[in-house]
Design an enzyme around this catalytic site. Structure first.
Site, short mmCIF file in Angstrom:
data_model
loop_
_atom_site.label_atom_id
_atom_site.label_comp_id
_atom_site.label_asym_id
_atom_site.label_seq_id
_atom_site.Cartn_x
_atom_site.Cartn_y
_atom_site.Cartn_z
N TYR A 1 39.60 26.38 -7.60
CA TYR A 1 39.57 25.17 -8.42
C TYR A 1 40.13 25.47 -9.79
CZ TYR A 1 37.47 20.92 -10.45
OH TYR A 1 37.25 19.73 -11.06
N ARG B 1 0.81 -1.22 0.00
CA ARG B 1 0.00 0.00 0.00
C ARG B 1 0.85 1.28 0.00
NH1 ARG B 1 -3.42 -1.90 5.12
NH2 ARG B 1 -1.59 -3.24 5.31
N ASP C 1 6.55 -1.19 11.33
CA ASP C 1 5.75 -0.10 10.75
C ASP C 1 4.89 0.63 11.78
OD1 ASP C 1 3.82 -2.02 11.20
OD2 ASP C 1 2.92 -1.89 9.21
N ASN D 1 -6.10 -4.23 18.30
CA ASN D 1 -4.78 -4.81 18.56
C ASN D 1 -3.71 -3.89 17.95
OD1 ASN D 1 -2.51 -6.48 18.73
ND2 ASN D 1 -3.08 -7.63 16.88
N ARG E 1 28.35 25.91 3.37
CA ARG E 1 28.48 24.51 2.96
C ARG E 1 29.41 23.78 3.93
NH1 ARG E 1 30.50 24.97 -2.73
NH2 ARG E 1 30.64 22.72 -2.49
N ALA F 1 32.53 43.33 -1.21
CA ALA F 1 31.47 42.72 -2.03
C ALA F 1 32.05 42.14 -3.31
CB ALA F 1 30.44 43.78 -2.39
#
Ligand code: UD1
Ligand code: CA
Length: 446
Positions: free
Chosen positions: A382, A13, A99, A165, A328, A375
């Site tokens: 890199y 389901r 579950d 139950n 990051r 700024a």
């Protein structure tokens, strides 16, 4: 006591490629949550019944004790298969499902206590619910449980019973194993129902009781994506209440998404639409403003973050971030550092009092105390193949729109002229120009 965790089912389901028990509730796979709650109630030895996509489940769960149920012929069949392992153990067995992630450790504790004090052979955890549809119904005689009837097998009269139950039981080991041998699959689903052991044991005059819990939320079984969303909502609410009880201010709990392991100090204010994930720790008197997401980070006291993303980073006391900044992994902002609008920081330390207010990228860098980053400054870390380091000394001033081509070092109390491309080291107390000299051609317009 050991636990037997049923997690072999396909979860049809759910309509998902992912095994049902690995779907996350408030940031944690359901099955992990079940294990954690059991652990909190002192049950550390778990036996898993795995079947559908067992490799995937094992990869997520690590080295666990399990029995494989190749064909899922029902919850009773699952226990029967576990016999090979359970037969060698003497401990009482708590059975629960992968579950039902909302059960609390207090509930397991209460159940264990009754089971042990009354020296029962079996105890069933039950609950009265508003809508019992789909659950097994508790059948009682003279106030005592004698049977559990599944939805599909129930008479119209039995379907009206609202005590259900929960799928959690404790058994004396040998009583369970004897009874489970006697289950058959003569029912409408052709399955071996574990719930049939109740009728068997009570018919034999064994001591079987049910224990009814009040909080309907706890028993929610997650069989569909709708129920997954319900479980998430309930767990978030619980976490929010825990935080507020510890002195955190949530301006709008309904739009606050804080995962289980997050810790937050007193009087910190969380604004609407904030997500805080993983093992994040936030100090006292902070302000976390709207549209911020923080993940696995450590944040000191008196920090203010607005509309920003913070991942795997460390922010010391008094730091201010945003709006619209992205910290990051391994951004390390020391005391009172400031990172402002449209600034991205990655694997870089900004020492005490550093300011990078606008439109900047700082990656793989070390910036000394009180240095001001103008700024538009970019560290070119890199070269297409490798990442290189930038080092900037303390009390320096990086002019607007400086392009700092790493590897490069800039000394203390030095300056870069606005618009410079810096490719060579700059000594202390030096002004570096790295741009074309301006030429004015007067009268050129004519
Ligand atoms: C079960 C109970 C029901 C109870 C409900 C509570 C039975 C027959 N019914 O119904 O009385 O009200 O839980 O949520 O037990 N599983 C296996 N192997 C199998 C079948 C199932 O490991 O062969 C596992 C599933 O992965 C799941 C758990 O057992 O984690 C329960 O199975 P599920 O099919 O969801 O049972 P329900 O219909 O919810
Ligand atoms: Ca279920």
């Amino acid at each position: 006591m050991i636990s037997l965790i049923l997690a072999a089912g396909k979860g049809t389901r759910m309509k998902s490629e992912k095994p049902k028990v690995l779907h996350e509730v408030n940031g944690m796979p359901m099955l992990k949550r079940v294990v954690k709650v059991l652990e909190n109630s002192g049950i550390e030895k778990n036996l898993f019944i795995l079947g559908h996509k067992k490799e995937v489940v094992l990869e997520a769960m690590g080295d666990v004790m399990y029995v494989e149920q190749k064909e899922q012929l029902g919850t009773g069949h699952a226990v029967l298969i576990a016999k090979e392992k359970l037969g060698n153990l003497k401990e009482d067995v708590l059975i629960t499902c992968g579950d039902t992630p909302l059960l609390k450790s207090e509930t397991f504790n209460k159940m264990k206590k009754i089971f042990e004090e009354k020296n029962l052979d079996c105890i069933v955890l039950s609950c009265k619910v508003k809508n019992p549809f789909g659950y097994g119904r508790i059948i009682k005689e003279n106030g005592n449980i004698v049977d559990i009837v599944e939805e599909k097998e129930a008479t119209d009269e039995q379907r009206k019973i609202d005590e259900i139950n929960t799928g959690v039981y404790i058994f004396k080991n040998e009583k369970l194993l004897e009874a489970v041998e006697k289950i058959n699959n003569n029912n409408s689903k052709g399955e071996y129902y574990l719930t049939d052991v109740i009728k068997i044991l009570s018919g034999e005059g064994q001591k079987v009781e049910s224990f009814q819990i009040e909080d309907e939320d706890e028993v929610l079984g997650v069989n569909s994506k709708v129920q997954l969303a319900q479980a998430n909502r309930i767990l978030r609410e619980r976490k929010n209440v825990e935080l507020m009880d510890n002195g955190v201010i949530l301006l709008d709990p309904a739009t606050t998404y804080i995962e289980e392991n997050v810790e937050i100090g007193e009087d910190t204010v969380i604004y609407p639409n904030v997500t805080i994930q993983g093992n994040t720790k936030i100090g006292k008197n902070c302000e976390i403003l709207g549209n911020t997401r923080i993940e696995n980070s450590v944040i000191g006291d008196n920090v203010r973050i607005e509309a920003s993303v913070v991942e795997q980073s460390t922010l010391e006391d008094g730091v201010t971030v945003g709006p619209f900044a992205h910290l990051r992994p391994k951004a390390n902002l020391k005391l009172n550092a400031h990172v402002g609008n449209f600034v991205e920081i990655k694997n870089a330390t900004l020492e005490e009092g550093v300011k990078a207010g606008h439109l900047t990228y700082i990656g793989d860098a070390q910036v000394g105390e009180r240095t001001n980053i103008g700024a538009g400054t970019i560290t070119c870390n890199y070269d297409g193949k490798n990442k290189h380091k930038t080092k900037i000394g303390k009390d320096s001033f990086i002019g607007s729109n400086s392009i700092i081509v790493a590897p490069v070092e800039i000394g203390e109390k030095s300056f870069t002229a606005a618009g410079s491309v810096i490719t060579e080291n700059i000594p202390d107390e030096t002004l570096a120009f790295g741009r074309a000299k301006q030429i004015n051609k007067e009268g050129w317009n004519k």
